[in-house]
Motif scaffolding. Structure first.
Motif, mmCIF file in Angstrom:
data_model
loop_
_atom_site.group_PDB
_atom_site.id
_atom_site.type_symbol
_atom_site.label_atom_id
_atom_site.label_comp_id
_atom_site.label_asym_id
_atom_site.label_seq_id
_atom_site.Cartn_x
_atom_site.Cartn_y
_atom_site.Cartn_z
ATOM 1 N N PHE A 248 25.288 25.056 90.661
ATOM 2 C CA PHE A 248 26.442 25.783 90.139
ATOM 3 C C PHE A 248 27.634 25.601 91.078
ATOM 4 O O PHE A 248 27.496 25.765 92.290
ATOM 5 N N ILE A 249 28.779 25.264 90.510
ATOM 6 C CA ILE A 249 30.014 25.126 91.281
ATOM 7 C C ILE A 249 31.054 26.043 90.650
ATOM 8 O O ILE A 249 31.403 25.884 89.476
ATOM 9 N N ASN A 250 31.518 27.014 91.425
ATOM 10 C CA ASN A 250 32.450 28.009 90.915
ATOM 11 C C ASN A 250 33.563 28.251 91.916
ATOM 12 O O ASN A 250 33.498 27.811 93.073
ATOM 13 N N GLU A 251 34.576 28.984 91.457
ATOM 14 C CA GLU A 251 35.603 29.451 92.372
ATOM 15 C C GLU A 251 34.979 30.442 93.356
ATOM 16 O O GLU A 251 34.063 31.179 93.006
ATOM 17 N N ARG A 252 35.493 30.461 94.561
ATOM 18 C CA ARG A 252 35.007 31.436 95.538
ATOM 19 C C ARG A 252 35.750 32.755 95.325
ATOM 20 O O ARG A 252 36.982 32.788 95.311
ATOM 21 N N LEU A 253 35.000 33.840 95.171
ATOM 22 C CA LEU A 253 35.572 35.146 94.899
ATOM 23 C C LEU A 253 35.435 36.059 96.116
ATOM 24 O O LEU A 253 34.544 35.877 96.947
#
Length: 317
Positions: A248-253
């Motif tokens: 999974f590759i997502n924006e860092r929150l």
């Protein structure tokens, strides 16, 4: 060792016919030149002559016989391009550091303001046991607004960051190398200078039932971050096949936004909402086409969209 440009056999430089354009040398016999004939310093070999442009004294720069100035020009162009890219990289890093410095100053100012409001609220509660309900409510709203604004500032500082989950973890690994390999599988060529840092965070696999720790990555520009996210959406199936697991590759929150994000996919599936997404660290959801878009900033937004049972479930967990 020097070889003849015509027959390919060993050639003694003494008495050889040397081209004035390219570094090739020839046996006199291969060119039918008598041994006693004096060869001019401006002599041009047959190969270079064939590639000469009509009306010019030098061969075509793209021809096979042009080995001197063309090579130097190519090397000069490569060095110039590298210097230009290096200068652009330095400029981007300077802008990034300047922007980070401004964000830190803003964080410090907001922290001071937040501390002041909290002290005033505590002093009001101590001095007036019953308290002025309107005044207390006003101060509480001010505290919530400042916390929300501070969270948004924190999220803006992560606009060049990625979070990678389920990336296999090996003992003694180079996290940077793993990220570069993953980017190559996605079709986004990254170099070491494009990555500010890459590291694993969280509980080690031995303490988390073998699950690999998540990887946080900060790239040198937001454009690279957006390219990685776009490639991950397009090549999700191929990436899973290459890695052997679903990565999974997502924006860092921020921590606050992760806390809001965690129940959102589950509740959307339960209530059959079709669209959920993040954009620049902001969390959004929509029930279907033509339906209103909900943005989630605080838990009250979850209640407004999914109902009070969502918060009750979170409290039970």
């Amino acid at each position: 060792m020097v070889n003849c440009g015509a027959c390919g056999k060993f050639l003694s430089p003494t008495g050889a016919a040397a081209c004035s354009v390219c570094p090739t040398k020839y046996h006199r016999a291969c060119l039918a030149i008598a041994e006693k004939t004096q060869i001019s310093k401006d002599w041009v070999c047959p190969n270079c002559k064939r590639h000469m442009r009509r009306g010019r004294q030098q061969p075509d720069a793209g021809s096979r016989g042009w080995c001197g100035p063309a090579l130097a020009a190519s090397e000069s162009a490569g060095v110039s391009e590298f210097r230009r890219e290096f200068t652009d990289c330095i400029s981007e890093m300077r802008e990034f550091r300047k922007e980070l410095g401004l964000l830190r100053e803003a964080f410090a100012a907001f922290t001071v303001r937040l501390d002041g409001v909290e002290r005033r609220l505590e002093a009001l509660e101590r001095g007036q046991p019953e308290g002025d309900p309107a005044r207390v409510t006003e101060l509480e709203q001010s505290v919530l607004a400042l916390k929300r604004e501070l969270n948004e500032r924190d999220q803006d500082a992560l606009l060049s960051d990625l979070e990678i989950g389920q990336l296999p973890e090996r003992k003694g690994e180079s996290v940077l190398h793993s990220v570069l390999v993953l980017a190559g599988q996605l079709g986004v060529p990254l170099e070491e200078r494009d990555v500010v840092f890459a590291e694993r965070v969280g509980v080690r696999p031995a303490e988390a039932a073998g699950r690999p720790r998540r990887v946080v990555v900060r790239l040198a520009s937001r454009r690279l971050r957006d390219d990685m996210l776009a490639a991950a959406r397009v090549r999700r199936a191929g990436l899973a096949a290459a890695a052997g697991v679903r990565v999974f590759i997502n924006e860092r929150l921020t921590r606050h936004n992760r806390h809001l994000f965690s129940p959102r996919p589950r509740e959307c599936r339960r209530l059959q909402w079709r669209y959920t997404w993040t954009k620049r660290g902001r969390i959004f959801a929509r029930r279907g086409d033509g339906e209103p878009v909900y943005q989630f900033r605080v838990e009250d937004d979850l209640v407004r969209a999914f109902g009070p049972e969502t918060v009750d479930r979170r409290a039970a967990v």
